[in-house]
Design a protein around this motif. Sequence first.
Motif, PDB file in Angstrom:
ATOM      1  N   GLY A 142       8.055   3.481  11.324  1.00  0.00           N
ATOM      2  CA  GLY A 142       7.291   2.377  10.751  1.00  0.00           C
ATOM      3  C   GLY A 142       5.801   2.619  10.822  1.00  0.00           C
ATOM      4  N   VAL A 143       5.081   2.233   9.770  1.00  0.00           N
ATOM      5  CA  VAL A 143       3.610   2.283   9.777  1.00  0.00           C
ATOM      6  C   VAL A 143       3.065   1.052   9.056  1.00  0.00           C
ATOM      7  N   ALA A 144       1.929   0.560   9.526  1.00  0.00           N
ATOM      8  CA  ALA A 144       1.216  -0.554   8.880  1.00  0.00           C
ATOM      9  C   ALA A 144      -0.062  -0.014   8.262  1.00  0.00           C
ATOM     10  N   THR A 145      -0.511  -0.648   7.192  1.00  0.00           N
ATOM     11  CA  THR A 145      -1.731  -0.185   6.531  1.00  0.00           C
ATOM     12  C   THR A 145      -2.920  -0.171   7.491  1.00  0.00           C
ATOM     13  N   VAL A 146      -3.726   0.849   7.392  1.00  0.00           N
ATOM     14  CA  VAL A 146      -4.919   0.942   8.242  1.00  0.00           C
ATOM     15  C   VAL A 146      -5.955  -0.117   7.872  1.00  0.00           C
ATOM     16  N   GLU A 147      -5.763  -0.794   6.761  1.00  0.00           N
ATOM     17  CA  GLU A 147      -6.692  -1.847   6.348  1.00  0.00           C
ATOM     18  C   GLU A 147      -6.403  -3.184   7.036  1.00  0.00           C
ATOM     19  N   THR A 148      -5.385  -3.212   7.890  1.00  0.00           N
ATOM     20  CA  THR A 148      -5.011  -4.470   8.556  1.00  0.00           C
ATOM     21  C   THR A 148      -6.190  -5.159   9.247  1.00  0.00           C
ATOM     22  N   PRO A 149      -7.058  -4.458   9.976  1.00  0.00           N
ATOM     23  CA  PRO A 149      -8.166  -5.154  10.645  1.00  0.00           C
ATOM     24  C   PRO A 149      -9.082  -5.909   9.691  1.00  0.00           C
ATOM     25  N   ASN A 150      -9.101  -5.511   8.430  1.00  0.00           N
ATOM     26  CA  ASN A 150      -9.941  -6.201   7.452  1.00  0.00           C
ATOM     27  C   ASN A 150      -9.267  -7.424   6.847  1.00  0.00           C
ATOM     28  N   MET A 151      -8.027  -7.690   7.257  1.00  0.00           N
ATOM     29  CA  MET A 151      -7.264  -8.757   6.614  1.00  0.00           C
ATOM     30  C   MET A 151      -6.768  -9.823   7.580  1.00  0.00           C
ATOM     31  N   VAL A 152      -7.041  -9.665   8.866  1.00  0.00           N
ATOM     32  CA  VAL A 152      -6.594 -10.660   9.842  1.00  0.00           C
ATOM     33  C   VAL A 152      -7.764 -11.056  10.727  1.00  0.00           C
ATOM     34  N   MET A 153      -7.531 -12.062  11.572  1.00  0.00           N
ATOM     35  CA  MET A 153      -8.579 -12.531  12.473  1.00  0.00           C
ATOM     36  C   MET A 153      -8.958 -11.428  13.455  1.00  0.00           C
ATOM     37  N   ALA A 154     -10.221 -11.043  13.418  1.00  0.00           N
ATOM     38  CA  ALA A 154     -10.673  -9.943  14.263  1.00  0.00           C
ATOM     39  C   ALA A 154     -10.475 -10.236  15.749  1.00  0.00           C
ATOM     40  N   ILE A 191      15.341  11.024   7.169  1.00  0.00           N
ATOM     41  CA  ILE A 191      14.217  10.241   7.684  1.00  0.00           C
ATOM     42  C   ILE A 191      13.730   9.279   6.610  1.00  0.00           C
ATOM     43  N   VAL A 192      13.618   8.015   7.007  1.00  0.00           N
ATOM     44  CA  VAL A 192      13.134   6.941   6.130  1.00  0.00           C
ATOM     45  C   VAL A 192      11.872   6.356   6.754  1.00  0.00           C
ATOM     46  N   VAL A 193      10.834   6.179   5.944  1.00  0.00           N
ATOM     47  CA  VAL A 193       9.583   5.588   6.423  1.00  0.00           C
ATOM     48  C   VAL A 193       9.485   4.158   5.902  1.00  0.00           C
ATOM     49  N   LEU A 194       9.314   3.220   6.821  1.00  0.00           N
ATOM     50  CA  LEU A 194       9.052   1.824   6.485  1.00  0.00           C
ATOM     51  C   LEU A 194       7.536   1.648   6.511  1.00  0.00           C
ATOM     52  N   ALA A 195       6.934   1.599   5.331  1.00  0.00           N
ATOM     53  CA  ALA A 195       5.473   1.674   5.237  1.00  0.00           C
ATOM     54  C   ALA A 195       4.912   0.416   4.599  1.00  0.00           C
ATOM     55  N   HIS A 196       4.199  -0.372   5.383  1.00  0.00           N
ATOM     56  CA  HIS A 196       3.519  -1.522   4.781  1.00  0.00           C
ATOM     57  C   HIS A 196       2.222  -1.023   4.148  1.00  0.00           C
ATOM     58  N   VAL A 197       2.402  -0.348   3.017  1.00  0.00           N
ATOM     59  CA  VAL A 197       1.325   0.330   2.296  1.00  0.00           C
ATOM     60  C   VAL A 197       1.556   0.080   0.811  1.00  0.00           C
ATOM     61  N   PRO A 198       0.511  -0.230   0.038  1.00  0.00           N
ATOM     62  CA  PRO A 198       0.716  -0.621  -1.357  1.00  0.00           C
ATOM     63  C   PRO A 198       0.796   0.560  -2.319  1.00  0.00           C
ATOM     64  N   GLY A 199       1.361   0.292  -3.471  1.00  0.00           N
ATOM     65  CA  GLY A 199       1.421   1.273  -4.549  1.00  0.00           C
ATOM     66  C   GLY A 199       1.883   0.610  -5.826  1.00  0.00           C
ATOM     67  N   ASN A 200       1.816   1.351  -6.923  1.00  0.00           N
ATOM     68  CA  ASN A 200       2.197   0.804  -8.223  1.00  0.00           C
ATOM     69  C   ASN A 200       3.022   1.803  -9.011  1.00  0.00           C
ATOM     70  N   GLN A 201       3.849   1.269  -9.900  1.00  0.00           N
ATOM     71  CA  GLN A 201       4.675   2.097 -10.761  1.00  0.00           C
ATOM     72  C   GLN A 201       3.821   2.731 -11.848  1.00  0.00           C
ATOM     73  N   SER A 202       4.125   3.976 -12.179  1.00  0.00           N
ATOM     74  CA  SER A 202       3.467   4.658 -13.290  1.00  0.00           C
ATOM     75  C   SER A 202       4.493   5.572 -13.934  1.00  0.00           C
TER      76      SER A 202
END
Length: 735
Positions: free
Chosen positions: A208-220, A250-261
Amino acid sequence: MELTFYINNKIIMGSYRRSEIMRKLFCKRFINLLVIALLVLPIFSSLAIRAHAEDTVSVKLLSVNDLHGKIDVTGTINNVNYGRADYLATYLKARKATNPNNTLIIHSGDMIGGSSPVSALLRDEPTVEIMEAIGFDVGTVGNHEFDKGTQELLRMVNGGDHPNGTKGYKGMNFPVVAANVEYKDTGKLILDPYAIKEVDGVKIGFIGVATVETPNMVMASGIQDIRFTDEAAAVNKYTEELKAKGIKAIVVLAHVPGNQSGETATGQIANLAKNVDDEVDVIIAAHNHVKLNAIVDNKLIVQAWEYGKSFADIDLKIDRVTGDIVEKHAEIVDVIQEGATPDPEVSAILAKYNEMVGPKLKEVVGYATTPMNGGYPIKGIIGDNALGNLIADGMNFEMKSDFALMNGGGIRDVLAQGEITWENLFNIQPFNNTLVTVTIPGSALEPILNAQFSSYGPDVSIGGFSYTWDSKKNKVVNIYLPDGTPIDKNGTYTLTVNNYMYEHGTDKYKIRQYSKDPVQGPEDLQATVNFVKSFNGPIQYVAEGRISEDFKAPELVDAVLHGADLKDGSYLHEVKVSLAATDAGIGISHIEYSLDNGVTWKRYDEGLTINKAGKNSIQYRAIDKVHNVSETKTLEVFITPASIENTISLVKQADGDKGIKASLIDQLENAIKTFEKDKEDKAYQSLEKIYLHISKLSNKHLGEMDKNEIMFMLKYIIEHRTEISRNELPALLAS
């Protein structure tokens, strides 16, 4: 013919006879062998197929992302109802039944946080109970799992009572993994980096991984003790550990965004796929609430929309010998309510908690005459939205501040037409943020606004002011107060935001940088409730152009007025002036004019009447709906009052017989004397006679143009009775 030879007392048959016999014998044996082969081959083929099937294991993964505790929420799109936890449970359990022993239900974060009140009012413990009833096997964390801080996340995972939760809360009965979230002081992970699940003899690793941008999106303040490390580096580190244990699926559970192309993906999730170990076969994405089913670098990437309205059904084949995933494909399945029966177990859980919080949820606090959309402002002529305007105005109302800013990510739902309940407003502002009012100089508002622009457009809704901006430069052009006057950059103003914006980890919104004297207020939800309750009747809010890319001023059309009445270019007594303007942007708000050289301005309605004797200087300008002001134009108009004195002047200047002119002047002066004797009716009768007399004069006695002007003025005086007696003059002046 048959030939027989005797050699060494042995009979040798002729070659012809012998060859024929041998040929027949061979054919018979070949046919027998062919028949045997045809009978045996299917048996061997079946054994080979069975052997291949037994060499692989079929595994089904069912993944959900970004549920956000919307366990009781139905999403309606084009009259189709999607989602709700008991319907999601029905779909997942049905899919699991197709491969019951080899199915795992997983998630990639944001299952809690920003939740509907039936979950949020009980600290999201109802959502966890439902996840356990569905049978989740493993999950990871998203940014919203950290909304209440590190310690509350750990309580949610490990268990423990909360004053606002349910009694005897035991935590989550499935592993929650995060390989890139560690304590700052020790460097140790706050959760296990991965979980290993064994299915029919083969092992699968889930990192599992969470986006590194998390600190910019929650209460510091809630996550000061932890940090988020690079997602790809964390995946690669723990992939090596799994490989060392012989695990290659191996499966990665990634709270990371992306889009279809097309058939591939773009964005951060695609970069992650390209930068992680090739032993990773599947990545479950999340965060930006889209559908995604793509291949990047031979890695399958899926994401299944939002709020339980869909899920991903992933089928894998894993080689028993090598442990590798040899086949993988996925389907994104919508959770459509029509034709489905809600799962009774989950329905019972929903009913239980709805009963606990129901009375609060159903309280009616107002009425909306029209639907109101919210979220982030957008680029364009009208960039604001109705719901954002309502919330920002409510912040000013509650804190009695000049200005307010509301981040778009904090507006989580729309407001439907009709009764407004407490539950409706909670679903819009579910984070329990509090208001903070600060003091800023007027000059600071522009850099604060510039800081919130991104490639997508503005972030915040606003109250108490409006602004225009240029998306090509991502900069403010002008800022206006509600009355259309520019903000005073040398002045001082109060600004209200929520504590998420004020405490932002990187001070993204520049509030702390430019402000002072913070004052704490109530929860933002309560402020909105109070504001809605303050209306005496139905509420109507619209997108009105508080935020706009229209920074081009209107253009004035030349003023319209009829041709001059008199040959000197003046107008007799009064003239009506029509003003107009055009605007290529948001549209004209109004036109205003000044008769005192710009000292004071008045709003133009329909027609402007000028009747001041002599020269009139009219300045006029147009203002559009976002306060852009046109150039100022000036129109000069001369007014000649309709009076007997001015009629005499016209006679004196006229071409004509001197005797006729002298006679007319005498008659007009006698009319004046009659007015002075307060004999108004008789005076007007005299003027009528003079008018009749002039009309019969030939052009030889009085020039045609001059005659017409004199008659025009006399007729106006008679019809409008512009002459008054001397006795009436003092009273008129006093009035």
